[in-house]
Design an enzyme around this catalytic site. Structure first.
Site, PDB file in Angstrom:
ATOM      1  N   ASN A  28      -0.375  29.872  -7.895  1.00 47.46           N
ATOM      2  CA  ASN A  28      -0.616  31.121  -7.158  1.00 47.46           C
ATOM      3  C   ASN A  28      -2.005  31.226  -6.562  1.00 47.46           C
ATOM      4  O   ASN A  28      -2.314  32.191  -5.876  1.00 47.46           O
ATOM      5  CB  ASN A  28      -0.303  32.323  -8.053  1.00 47.46           C
ATOM      6  N   ARG A 126      10.928  43.318  -2.977  1.00 48.02           N
ATOM      7  CA  ARG A 126       9.574  42.775  -2.779  1.00 48.02           C
ATOM      8  C   ARG A 126       9.019  43.401  -1.480  1.00 48.02           C
ATOM      9  O   ARG A 126       8.935  42.760  -0.455  1.00 48.02           O
ATOM     10  CB  ARG A 126       9.614  41.249  -2.690  1.00 48.02           C
ATOM     11  N   ILE A 128       6.705  45.177   1.493  1.00 54.78           N
ATOM     12  CA  ILE A 128       5.414  44.780   2.094  1.00 54.78           C
ATOM     13  C   ILE A 128       4.747  45.986   2.757  1.00 54.78           C
ATOM     14  O   ILE A 128       3.940  45.835   3.673  1.00 54.78           O
ATOM     15  CB  ILE A 128       5.604  43.655   3.135  1.00 54.78           C
ATOM     16  N   ASP A 129       5.074  47.172   2.262  1.00 58.75           N
ATOM     17  CA  ASP A 129       4.504  48.383   2.877  1.00 58.75           C
ATOM     18  C   ASP A 129       2.976  48.395   2.848  1.00 58.75           C
ATOM     19  O   ASP A 129       2.328  48.860   3.792  1.00 58.75           O
ATOM     20  CB  ASP A 129       5.067  49.645   2.205  1.00 58.75           C
ATOM     21  N   ASP A 339       3.992  37.693 -15.481  1.00 55.37           N
ATOM     22  CA  ASP A 339       4.525  36.327 -15.412  1.00 55.37           C
ATOM     23  C   ASP A 339       4.645  35.680 -16.780  1.00 55.37           C
ATOM     24  O   ASP A 339       5.162  34.569 -16.898  1.00 55.37           O
ATOM     25  CB  ASP A 339       3.645  35.449 -14.511  1.00 55.37           C
ATOM     26  N   ARG A 446       9.946  25.270  -9.089  1.00 56.16           N
ATOM     27  CA  ARG A 446       9.062  25.949  -8.121  1.00 56.16           C
ATOM     28  C   ARG A 446       7.699  26.216  -8.740  1.00 56.16           C
ATOM     29  O   ARG A 446       6.700  26.317  -8.047  1.00 56.16           O
ATOM     30  CB  ARG A 446       9.679  27.279  -7.672  1.00 56.16           C
TER      31      ARG A 446
HETATM   32  C1  EPZ Z   1       2.036  37.523  -7.060  1.00 60.20           C
HETATM   33  O1  EPZ Z   1       3.174  38.006  -6.379  1.00 60.20           O
HETATM   34  C2  EPZ Z   1       2.495  36.259  -7.770  1.00 60.20           C
HETATM   35  N1  EPZ Z   1       3.002  35.286  -6.806  1.00 60.20           N
HETATM   36  C3  EPZ Z   1       3.617  36.604  -8.750  1.00 60.20           C
HETATM   37  O2  EPZ Z   1       3.936  35.407  -9.473  1.00 60.20           O
HETATM   38  C4  EPZ Z   1       3.102  37.646  -9.741  1.00 60.20           C
HETATM   39  O3  EPZ Z   1       4.165  38.029 -10.587  1.00 60.20           O
HETATM   40  C5  EPZ Z   1       2.595  38.867  -8.974  1.00 60.20           C
HETATM   41  O4  EPZ Z   1       1.578  38.465  -8.037  1.00 60.20           O
HETATM   42  C6  EPZ Z   1       1.990  39.908  -9.903  1.00 60.20           C
HETATM   43  O5  EPZ Z   1       0.952  39.344 -10.635  1.00 60.20           O
HETATM   44  C7  EPZ Z   1       2.118  34.585  -6.059  1.00 60.20           C
HETATM   45  O6  EPZ Z   1       0.919  34.758  -6.140  1.00 60.20           O
HETATM   46  C8  EPZ Z   1       2.718  33.584  -5.106  1.00 60.20           C
HETATM   47  P1  EPZ Z   1       2.284  41.851  -5.899  1.00 60.20           P
HETATM   48  P2  EPZ Z   1       3.014  39.184  -5.266  1.00 60.20           P
HETATM   49  O7  EPZ Z   1       2.178  42.048  -4.425  1.00 60.20           O
HETATM   50  O8  EPZ Z   1       1.727  39.041  -4.584  1.00 60.20           O
HETATM   51  C9  EPZ Z   1       4.679  45.872  -5.282  1.00 60.20           C
HETATM   52  C10 EPZ Z   1       5.311  33.625 -10.183  1.00 60.20           C
HETATM   53  O9  EPZ Z   1       6.267  33.504 -10.953  1.00 60.20           O
HETATM   54  N2  EPZ Z   1       4.281  45.834  -3.866  1.00 60.20           N
HETATM   55  O10 EPZ Z   1       1.055  41.922  -6.731  1.00 60.20           O
HETATM   56  O11 EPZ Z   1       4.274  39.182  -4.469  1.00 60.20           O
HETATM   57  C11 EPZ Z   1       5.634  44.752  -5.659  1.00 60.20           C
HETATM   58  O12 EPZ Z   1       6.962  45.091  -5.318  1.00 60.20           O
HETATM   59  C12 EPZ Z   1       5.245  34.837  -9.271  1.00 60.20           C
HETATM   60  O13 EPZ Z   1       4.360  32.815 -10.073  1.00 60.20           O
HETATM   61  C13 EPZ Z   1       4.584  46.935  -3.065  1.00 60.20           C
HETATM   62  O14 EPZ Z   1       5.172  47.909  -3.525  1.00 60.20           O
HETATM   63  O15 EPZ Z   1       3.010  40.463  -6.202  1.00 60.20           O
HETATM   64  C14 EPZ Z   1       5.439  44.665  -7.155  1.00 60.20           C
HETATM   65  O16 EPZ Z   1       6.206  45.690  -7.768  1.00 60.20           O
HETATM   66  C15 EPZ Z   1       6.368  35.833  -9.542  1.00 60.20           C
HETATM   67  N3  EPZ Z   1       4.234  46.903  -1.748  1.00 60.20           N
HETATM   68  C16 EPZ Z   1       3.943  44.990  -7.318  1.00 60.20           C
HETATM   69  O17 EPZ Z   1       3.536  45.641  -6.111  1.00 60.20           O
HETATM   70  C17 EPZ Z   1       3.577  45.837  -1.201  1.00 60.20           C
HETATM   71  O18 EPZ Z   1       3.273  45.879   0.011  1.00 60.20           O
HETATM   72  C18 EPZ Z   1       3.076  43.757  -7.505  1.00 60.20           C
HETATM   73  O19 EPZ Z   1       3.376  42.876  -6.457  1.00 60.20           O
HETATM   74  C19 EPZ Z   1       3.283  44.721  -2.031  1.00 60.20           C
HETATM   75  C20 EPZ Z   1       3.629  44.747  -3.355  1.00 60.20           C
END
Ligand code: EPZ
Length: 472
Positions: A28, A126, A128-129, A339, A446
């Site tokens: 990550n 997931r 992206i707002d 994670d 992955r």
């Molecule tokens: C990163 O995902 C990691 N992936 C994830 O690891 C990890 O679980 C996650 O961060 C949390 O630590 C990578 O770095 C590639 P977030 P990411 O945006 O960036 C919500 C693994 O197994 N959200 O921090 O996608 C979202 O839905 C993976 O290695 C919004 O609501 O996670 C979630 O509930 C799985 N709106 C929370 O925030 C947004 O625009 C955290 O998501 C963006 C996110």
């Protein structure tokens, strides 16, 4: 996406695994450094890159943009100077959410980026707002047609020089993406309520060594002073920090299945909470921190120390039922990582007592619970955020029936539901009694490099096979 399974011989509670496992570079972090290559004026060298599926998918996405990408023994050379496209390949992006991070560097360099609604693991929606909100604050226009987004930034001359963006919730990808979108900009962008994961620090430190000006990374407020269009220069190779989730996964596995196990080349300071929990539960863990060697880019921890270390489970002869239970609440870093949630739930099914695990980051991250229940674990899902566990329970192949799975599968096999739950189910099979089949190993691949090879080297009996048709 090949259909492969792991066939695993359970150890039936014996702690017979032993040896040393060397931790790979953090997936990550590496994926984001790969995306950041777009910001450079010359080929960049990325070292300590894990040999995992997601890295190869990101490489393909970069190549489809026009970059030259060469993989050689856990290192990548990426030449971004031949990039001509700003359209992220929808098919490839649909399997990996991290591809959305590329929009930041593409916007910074080309003022345009197109991408599909992000894919990746099926762990809840997931959205992206927060990305969209940030881009709009930066003056971008966003159009969407059948789930494909196109973002266009104003020409650098018309960008505002002072921009403030507040994240309504902490997002790792959102923080990294908007940080990189601002690196070449015309003025100062301040991001508040940022994620503070070590992977973000690792990438930002490298970018700063190469001409970026990113301040406050690792705290909730990050300020980026744009280079006013000047591309970055690869003054230093990027070196991925050790993967704390991989290290944490092996530490939990070691607690359950190994008398002596050394987890080498990891960052104990990134796993403080997990180490405390397992130590208090009764797991004998020794920590050794030693200076990182070589001219690697290092990220300092909170105390400013530069460390790279190892964790050793030693004289772990007590049965798992002698370990004490505890409650877990997942939170953004430095809280307990989501994670490692599936892995710690699996551990808690084996220790004595009741525990409650609360998942605050993602809904839909308990799909693996039904697999553990079929093996005999006593788990009760209270809602999409909380699971209650009563341990210890034996995990037996004979408990499993030819069960109708959620995805329509039939058969007494287990499924990897996401990268991390996949490791947890493999761990459950190793703790269990009998021969287990775990499907969907492509998901595990992955995020975990050569898992069956590394488990076999520790003494486990894990074979990779083609998934037989009836159990697909
Ligand atoms: C990163 O995902 C990691 N992936 C994830 O690891 C990890 O679980 C996650 O961060 C949390 O630590 C990578 O770095 C590639 P977030 P990411 O945006 O960036 C919500 C693994 O197994 N959200 O921090 O996608 C979202 O839905 C993976 O290695 C919004 O609501 O996670 C979630 O509930 C799985 N709106 C929370 O925030 C947004 O625009 C955290 O998501 C963006 C996110």
């Amino acid at each position: 996406m090949n259909k492969e399974s792991f066939v695993i011989e359970g150890l039936a509670g014996r702690k017979s695994l032993k040896g040393t496992v060397k931790i790979a570079g953090a997936k990550n972090a590496a994926l984001k450094a790969m995306a950041a290559a777009v910001l450079f004026d010359a080929p960049v060298q990325l070292n300590n890159i894990p040999d995992t599926e997601d890295v190869h998918v990101m490489s393909e996405i970069l190549e489809k943009l026009g970059a030259q990408v060469v993989w050689k023994q856990n290192a990548l050379t990426i030449d971004p100077t031949s990039i001509t496209s700003t359209i992220i390949d929808p098919k490839l992006a649909s399997v990996m959410r991290a591809s959305v991070v590329l929009t930041g560097p593409l916007l910074a360099r080309f003022s345009k980026a197109s991408f599909p609604a992000p894919g990746g693991c099926v762990i809840g929606a997931r959205p992206i707002d927060q990305f969209i909100k940030g881009y709009e604050e930066m003056g971008a226009t966003i159009s969407e047609a059948d789930c494909n987004y196109t973002i266009e930034m104003p020409d650098i001359r018309y960008q505002r020089t002072e921009i403030r963006i507040h994240f309504d919730k902490k997002t790792v990808g959102g923080t990294e993406t908007l940080m990189m979108a601002a690196v070449l900009g015309n003025g100062t962008v301040t991001l508040t309520n940022c994620a503070m994961e070590p992977e973000i620090v690792n990438v930002a430190e490298w970018l700063n060594e190469c001409g970026a000006n990113i301040q406050g990374v690792g705290t909730e407020t990050i300020t980026i002073i744009g280079t006013r269009g000047k591309l970055l220069s690869p003054k230093q190779p990027y070196v991925a920090i050790p993967d704390r989730i991989e290290a944490g996964s092996y530490l939990i596995l070691g607690a359950l299945c190994a008398e002596n196990l050394t987890i080498e080349d990891c960052r104990p300071d990134h796993l403080a909470l997990l180490i405390d929990m397992l130590t208090n539960s009764g797991v004998p863990i020794e920590i050794s921190n030693h200076e990182a060697s070589g001219a690697s880019i290092k990220s300092a921890d909170q105390s400013g120390q530069i460390i790279n270390g190892s964790l050793t489970i030693k004289g772990n002869t007590k049965p798992n039922s002698a370990f004490k239970s505890f409650d877990v609440i997942t939170k953004e870093y430095p809280g307990f990582p989501t994670d490692l949630q599936a892995q710690i739930v699996t551990y808690l099914t084996q220790v004595a007592g009741k525990s409650v695990v609360t998942e605050n980051i993602f809904e839909g991250r308990f799909k693996y619970v039904s697999d553990l229940q079929r093996m005999g674990a006593k788990l009760e899902l209270k809602d999409s955020k909380e699971v209650q566990i009563v341990g210890p329970t034996e995990l037996l192949k004979e408990h499993m029936d030819s069960h109708q799975h959620e995805n329509g599968d039939v058969g007494p096999h287990l499924n990897a539901h996401d990268i991390r739950a996949g490791f947890a189910i493999v761990m459950a099979a190793l703790v269990g009694k009998g021969t287990f089949t775990v499907n969907n190993t492509y998901l595990i691949d992955r995020g975990y490099e050569k898992l069956e090879e590394r488990l076999t080297a520790l003494g486990a009996n894990v074979k990779r096979t083609k998934t037989d048709v009836q159990s697909i």
